[in-house]
Design a protein around this motif. Structure first.
Motif, PDB file in Angstrom:
ATOM      1  N   PRO A 248     -13.820   4.758  -0.413  1.00 30.09           N
ATOM      2  CA  PRO A 248     -13.536   3.531   0.353  1.00 30.09           C
ATOM      3  C   PRO A 248     -12.647   2.537  -0.395  1.00 30.09           C
ATOM      4  CG  PRO A 248     -15.707   3.369  -0.624  1.00 30.09           C
ATOM      5  CD  PRO A 248     -15.190   4.752  -0.971  1.00 30.09           C
ATOM      6  N   VAL A 249     -11.669   3.046  -1.114  1.00 29.99           N
ATOM      7  CA  VAL A 249     -10.705   2.207  -1.825  1.00 29.99           C
ATOM      8  C   VAL A 249      -9.326   2.802  -1.616  1.00 29.99           C
ATOM      9  CG1 VAL A 249     -12.318   1.381  -3.577  1.00 29.99           C
ATOM     10  CG2 VAL A 249     -11.073   3.506  -3.964  1.00 29.99           C
ATOM     11  N   SER A 250      -8.313   2.073  -2.051  1.00 31.11           N
ATOM     12  CA  SER A 250      -6.936   2.539  -1.885  1.00 31.11           C
ATOM     13  C   SER A 250      -6.698   3.839  -2.645  1.00 31.11           C
ATOM     14  CB  SER A 250      -5.964   1.463  -2.385  1.00 31.11           C
ATOM     15  OG  SER A 250      -4.643   1.965  -2.461  1.00 31.11           O
ATOM     16  N   SER A 251      -6.286   4.870  -1.940  1.00 30.16           N
ATOM     17  CA  SER A 251      -5.996   6.153  -2.583  1.00 30.16           C
ATOM     18  C   SER A 251      -4.791   6.034  -3.511  1.00 30.16           C
ATOM     19  CB  SER A 251      -5.731   7.234  -1.529  1.00 30.16           C
ATOM     20  OG  SER A 251      -4.594   6.903  -0.734  1.00 30.16           O
ATOM     21  N   TYR A 252      -3.898   5.107  -3.196  1.00 30.18           N
ATOM     22  CA  TYR A 252      -2.711   4.884  -4.027  1.00 30.18           C
ATOM     23  C   TYR A 252      -3.123   4.519  -5.443  1.00 30.18           C
ATOM     24  CZ  TYR A 252       1.566   2.530  -5.666  1.00 30.18           C
ATOM     25  OH  TYR A 252       2.657   2.131  -6.386  1.00 30.18           O
TER      26      TYR A 252
ATOM     27  N   ILE B 264       8.858   0.803  -2.372  1.00 39.04           N
ATOM     28  CA  ILE B 264       9.316   2.183  -2.164  1.00 39.04           C
ATOM     29  C   ILE B 264       8.203   3.166  -2.510  1.00 39.04           C
ATOM     30  CG2 ILE B 264      10.903   3.967  -3.010  1.00 39.04           C
ATOM     31  CD1 ILE B 264      12.983   1.741  -3.414  1.00 39.04           C
ATOM     32  N   SER B 265       7.484   2.912  -3.600  1.00 38.02           N
ATOM     33  CA  SER B 265       6.414   3.826  -4.009  1.00 38.02           C
ATOM     34  C   SER B 265       5.291   3.854  -2.982  1.00 38.02           C
ATOM     35  CB  SER B 265       5.867   3.413  -5.384  1.00 38.02           C
ATOM     36  OG  SER B 265       5.103   2.224  -5.313  1.00 38.02           O
TER      37      SER B 265
ATOM     38  N   TRP C  35       4.252   7.148  -0.822  1.00 40.16           N
ATOM     39  CA  TRP C  35       2.864   7.614  -0.865  1.00 40.16           C
ATOM     40  C   TRP C  35       2.300   7.773   0.547  1.00 40.16           C
ATOM     41  CZ3 TRP C  35      -0.224   9.823  -4.223  1.00 40.16           C
ATOM     42  CH2 TRP C  35      -1.600   9.856  -3.985  1.00 40.16           C
ATOM     43  N   LYS C  36       2.580   6.795   1.401  1.00 41.12           N
ATOM     44  CA  LYS C  36       2.079   6.837   2.773  1.00 41.12           C
ATOM     45  C   LYS C  36       2.619   8.032   3.537  1.00 41.12           C
ATOM     46  CE  LYS C  36       2.006   4.177   7.089  1.00 41.12           C
ATOM     47  NZ  LYS C  36       2.410   2.901   7.750  1.00 41.12           N
TER      48      LYS C  36
ATOM     49  N   ARG D  55       2.051  14.608   4.816  1.00 44.17           N
ATOM     50  CA  ARG D  55       2.451  15.992   4.583  1.00 44.17           C
ATOM     51  C   ARG D  55       1.408  16.758   3.756  1.00 44.17           C
ATOM     52  NH1 ARG D  55       7.567  17.677   5.218  1.00 44.17           N
ATOM     53  NH2 ARG D  55       7.267  19.119   3.478  1.00 44.17           N
ATOM     54  N   TYR D  56       0.435  16.044   3.255  1.00 43.55           N
ATOM     55  CA  TYR D  56      -0.567  16.660   2.377  1.00 43.55           C
ATOM     56  C   TYR D  56      -1.436  17.647   3.149  1.00 43.55           C
ATOM     57  CZ  TYR D  56      -4.901  17.080  -0.304  1.00 43.55           C
ATOM     58  OH  TYR D  56      -6.010  17.558  -0.948  1.00 43.55           O
TER      59      TYR D  56
END
Length: 255
Positions: A100-104, A239-240, A244-245, A250-251
């Motif tokens: 439940p946190v930012s995967s980034y 950009i990063s 990532w998004k 595509r993952y």
């Protein structure tokens, strides 16, 4: 979030204790490379040799500043980025994505590299010593510390961008460590490089700007280049996040 951070620190400490011999060797090797860089600087400025516009102490400030930034990045993100490389290629990101946190952030910040903490402390003490010889003010020291954090963040962002390309191109993994190599290449006064190299790595891909930013600040104060550096980092960060998004779309999970 606090529970996750606590778990990260606890796991990192346990791994450090388990692999303490390897960690000590890593610490010693990193320290040895720093000593070599400082000795190299002494050779550059020995026997009436010089770099126009630079003193030996200013060169040492550059070297220790860059190493502090690199060790700061290594402390919080290097281990996570090494695992992220494999997780994207092997489809093992599920553990990160379900939290439940930012995967980034979690994908890169899930482990702490303790040897880098010790390397950072030693290098930072050296940096303070070199700064003291320049009779800097407390405000200038605070700004230099801020620039260390910003440059460490910039290294993180560049690596995050680089690793995000793995969602599209598997062969990128063969170029692992390229960002660190670029910073090592750029850990010199920018004026020693040909003009075209300066323009590319200052205005387009600002690695030379990042490595020389502390000395630029000490010589010229907060100027347009200072804000340009911050703006560029913000642009690269955006950009990063975008890469990532779209990369996650595509993952494909191995599970």
């Amino acid at each position: 979030m606090i529970k996750i951070l606590t778990a990260i620190w606890r796991q990192s400490i346990q791994e450090f204790l388990i692999y303490r011999t390897t960690s000590i060797i890593t610490f010693i090797l990193a320290l040895a490379f720093l000593v070599i860089e400082l000795i190299t600087g002494t050779i550059y400025f020995s026997e009436n040799r010089s770099i126009p516009g630079w003193t030996e102490n200013e060169y040492f400030i550059l070297i220790t500043f860059v190493n502090c930034s690199m060790y700061m990045y290594n402390t919080f993100f290097i281990l996570g980025h090494e695992e992220l490389n494999e997780d994207i290629l092997e489809g093992n990101l599920d553990y990160v994505l379900i939290r439940p946190v930012s995967s980034y952030w979690l994908s890169a910040g899930r482990k702490i590299d303790f040897p880098s903490i010790f390397n950072f402390l030693i290098t930072f003490i050296l940096l303070l010593n070199f700064l003291n010889k320049e009779n800097v003010t407390l405000i200038q020291v605070i700004v230099i510390c801020f620039l260390i954090l910003v440059t460490a963040f910039f290294i993180f962002v560049l690596n995050q961008i680089f690793l995000s390309f793995l969602f599209w191109f598997n062969g990128v993994s063969e170029l692992g460590g390229i960002i660190e190599d670029l910073f090592s290449f750029a850990s010199r006064p920018k004026k020693i490089f040909p003009r075209i190299i300066q323009n590319i790595f200052v205005f387009l891909f600002p690695v030379l700007l990042a490595t020389n930013i502390s000395n630029q600040f000490l010589k010229k104060g907060i100027n347009s280049y200072f804000f340009y550096y911050l703006v560029l980092i913000a642009v690269f960060y955006i950009i990063s996040r975008i890469l990532w998004k779209f990369g996650l779309n595509r993952y494909t999970s191995s599970n």
